[in-house]
Design a protein around this motif. Structure first.
Motif, PDB file in Angstrom:
ATOM      1  N   GLU A  97       0.830  -1.202   0.000  1.00 10.13           N
ATOM      2  CA  GLU A  97       0.000   0.000   0.000  1.00 10.13           C
ATOM      3  C   GLU A  97       0.867   1.257   0.000  1.00 10.13           C
ATOM      4  O   GLU A  97       0.550   2.250  -0.665  1.00 10.13           O
ATOM      5  CB  GLU A  97      -0.922  -0.017   1.228  1.00 10.13           C
ATOM      6  N   TRP A  98       1.977   1.190   0.740  1.00  7.23           N
ATOM      7  CA  TRP A  98       2.872   2.362   0.788  1.00  7.23           C
ATOM      8  C   TRP A  98       3.460   2.642  -0.593  1.00  7.23           C
ATOM      9  O   TRP A  98       3.544   3.795  -1.026  1.00  7.23           O
ATOM     10  CB  TRP A  98       3.981   2.102   1.794  1.00  7.23           C
ATOM     11  N   PHE A  99       3.836   1.594  -1.343  1.00  4.05           N
ATOM     12  CA  PHE A  99       4.356   1.766  -2.700  1.00  4.05           C
ATOM     13  C   PHE A  99       3.298   2.404  -3.608  1.00  4.05           C
ATOM     14  O   PHE A  99       3.594   3.283  -4.414  1.00  4.05           O
ATOM     15  CB  PHE A  99       4.794   0.427  -3.278  1.00  4.05           C
ATOM     16  N   LYS A 100       2.041   1.944  -3.474  1.00  2.00           N
ATOM     17  CA  LYS A 100       0.969   2.508  -4.304  1.00  2.00           C
ATOM     18  C   LYS A 100       0.780   3.990  -4.010  1.00  2.00           C
ATOM     19  O   LYS A 100       0.585   4.803  -4.928  1.00  2.00           O
ATOM     20  CB  LYS A 100      -0.333   1.741  -4.073  1.00  2.00           C
ATOM     21  N   GLU A 101       0.818   4.353  -2.732  1.00  2.00           N
ATOM     22  CA  GLU A 101       0.655   5.769  -2.371  1.00  2.00           C
ATOM     23  C   GLU A 101       1.790   6.609  -2.942  1.00  2.00           C
ATOM     24  O   GLU A 101       1.557   7.694  -3.491  1.00  2.00           O
ATOM     25  CB  GLU A 101       0.605   5.912  -0.853  1.00  2.00           C
ATOM     26  N   GLN A 102       3.028   6.109  -2.829  1.00  2.00           N
ATOM     27  CA  GLN A 102       4.167   6.868  -3.348  1.00  2.00           C
ATOM     28  C   GLN A 102       4.090   7.005  -4.867  1.00  2.00           C
ATOM     29  O   GLN A 102       4.411   8.070  -5.419  1.00  2.00           O
ATOM     30  CB  GLN A 102       5.485   6.169  -2.955  1.00  2.00           C
ATOM     31  N   PHE A 103       3.653   5.954  -5.549  1.00  2.00           N
ATOM     32  CA  PHE A 103       3.539   6.021  -7.002  1.00  2.00           C
ATOM     33  C   PHE A 103       2.441   6.990  -7.413  1.00  2.00           C
ATOM     34  O   PHE A 103       2.584   7.728  -8.397  1.00  2.00           O
ATOM     35  CB  PHE A 103       3.246   4.625  -7.558  1.00  2.00           C
ATOM     36  N   GLU A 104       1.327   6.999  -6.663  1.00  2.00           N
ATOM     37  CA  GLU A 104       0.235   7.919  -6.981  1.00  2.00           C
ATOM     38  C   GLU A 104       0.665   9.374  -6.778  1.00  2.00           C
ATOM     39  O   GLU A 104       0.339  10.251  -7.588  1.00  2.00           O
ATOM     40  CB  GLU A 104      -0.978   7.583  -6.104  1.00  2.00           C
ATOM     41  N   LYS A 105       1.430   9.627  -5.716  1.00  3.65           N
ATOM     42  CA  LYS A 105       1.944  10.983  -5.494  1.00  3.65           C
ATOM     43  C   LYS A 105       2.862  11.407  -6.630  1.00  3.65           C
ATOM     44  O   LYS A 105       2.789  12.547  -7.111  1.00  3.65           O
ATOM     45  CB  LYS A 105       2.702  11.032  -4.169  1.00  3.65           C
ATOM     46  N   LEU A 106       3.723  10.492  -7.068  1.00  3.58           N
ATOM     47  CA  LEU A 106       4.635  10.809  -8.164  1.00  3.58           C
ATOM     48  C   LEU A 106       3.875  11.100  -9.446  1.00  3.58           C
ATOM     49  O   LEU A 106       4.189  12.051 -10.173  1.00  3.58           O
ATOM     50  CB  LEU A 106       5.599   9.636  -8.376  1.00  3.58           C
ATOM     51  N   ARG A 107       2.840  10.329  -9.727  1.00  2.73           N
ATOM     52  CA  ARG A 107       2.066  10.535 -10.950  1.00  2.73           C
ATOM     53  C   ARG A 107       1.303  11.852 -10.904  1.00  2.73           C
ATOM     54  O   ARG A 107       1.212  12.569 -11.910  1.00  2.73           O
ATOM     55  CB  ARG A 107       1.097   9.360 -11.139  1.00  2.73           C
ATOM     56  N   GLN A 108       0.779  12.183  -9.743  1.00  2.00           N
ATOM     57  CA  GLN A 108       0.066  13.457  -9.630  1.00  2.00           C
ATOM     58  C   GLN A 108       1.007  14.645  -9.812  1.00  2.00           C
ATOM     59  O   GLN A 108       0.655  15.640 -10.453  1.00  2.00           O
ATOM     60  CB  GLN A 108      -0.633  13.531  -8.274  1.00  2.00           C
TER      61      GLN A 108
END
Length: 294
Positions: free
Chosen positions: A266-277
């Motif tokens: 879940e932490w990886f998904k959050e970090q990837f979503e922040k990067l994409r945004q």
């Protein structure tokens, strides 16, 4: 007095020895024998096993080349002997003709050279006979060398095949025994396979041997640096955070690697979503105030 999950409690030297003893007793009816108790022998690694096979193959090839060279040398001697015999036969024919002529002339003139030519002719015939015997001996030698060479190759191939079959059999027995031990450990300790999976995940994420051992033992670990996500194919940086192996909140039979009590997936998904945004965030133009008319 509390129940704990620790490989140090089950994979001790005495317990591993007990596993081997009980397994040998159970498998004795199938003809499987236990290894020597306390033996200091060490199994060869797969790499060393194939290196030995390659060395044996190279030795066989070298011996084949050597025997082939000996065969070629013998054939060359045979060809040279045949040439010498042909030359000697020509000389013998010439000498015989000369002797016949000399005999005819000698009968007319009574010369003593006829006897001399006859002796030379006899010596040449004897030399030719000797060469023919040498050729027969060389032919016998070549046939013997070919038979010996074929027999040695067959014996080496048979020996090599038996060694490979024996090693394959021992290798399969060892693999079967290890699979049995792992299966028993997994049956006795439900989290055994999960611990192996978590260990592989820790190494994949980027933890070293010491850090991985700490986490697999259930101890907390503080870490700051880069973490690799196989799902997203990139690394994410984290400040000092707490890592620990916990039970999966959705499935009590599984374990998860958590960062600050949150599953790392879940932490990886959050970090990837922040990067994409951050990458897709458009630049907003400044709005001019409309103002009010009084």
């Amino acid at each position: 007095d509390t129940v704990r999950l620790c490989a140090d409690d089950i994979m001790t030297r005495l317990k591993l020895k007990s596993y081997q003893d009980t397994y040998a007793v159970a498998m004795a009816k199938y003809g499987l024998q236990r290894g020597i108790d306390g033996s200091k022998a060490r199994h060869k690694s797969t790499q060393q096993y194939y290196r030995d096979i390659q060395k044996l193959s190279d030795d066989l090839k070298a011996e084949v080349v050597d025997l082939q060279q000996q065969k070629e040398t013998a054939q060359e001697e045979l060809r040279r002997a045949k040439k010498e015999i042909q030359t000697e036969k020509l000389k013998g024919a010439a000498t015989t003709a000369a002797a016949n002529i000399a005999e005819s002339v000698g009968s007319l003139f009574g010369s003593n050279k006829v006897k001399t030519l006859e002796r030379e002719n006899t010596a040449l015939h004897k030399e030719v006979a000797d060469h023919e015997e040498t050729i027969e001996a060389l032919q016998d030698r070549i046939q013997t060398m070919q038979a010996d060479h074929s027999r040695e190759i067959r014996e080496m191939q048979q020996k090599h095949g038996r060694e490979i079959a024996d090693k394959d059999t021992r290798h399969k027995q060892e693999i079967s025994f290890l699979k049995t031990v792992i299966a028993r450990a997994a049956a006795w300790f439900p989290y055994f396979r999960e611990m192996l999976r978590i260990e592989n995940l820790c190494r994949l994420v980027g933890f070293d041997e010491r850090q991985t051992a700490t986490l697999v033992k259930g101890k907390p670990l503080e870490y700051a640096g880069e973490l690799y996500s196989e799902e997203h194919g990139r690394k994410f940086t984290t400040e000092r955070a707490g890592f620990q192996v916990l039970k999966d909140p959705t499935d009590g039979t599984k374990l998860v690697l958590a960062i600050d009590r949150k599953p790392i997936a879940e932490w990886f998904k959050e970090q990837f979503e922040k990067l994409r945004q951050n990458i897709r965030r458009p630049i907003q133009p400044q709005r001019k105030g409309k103002g009010f008319k009084l």
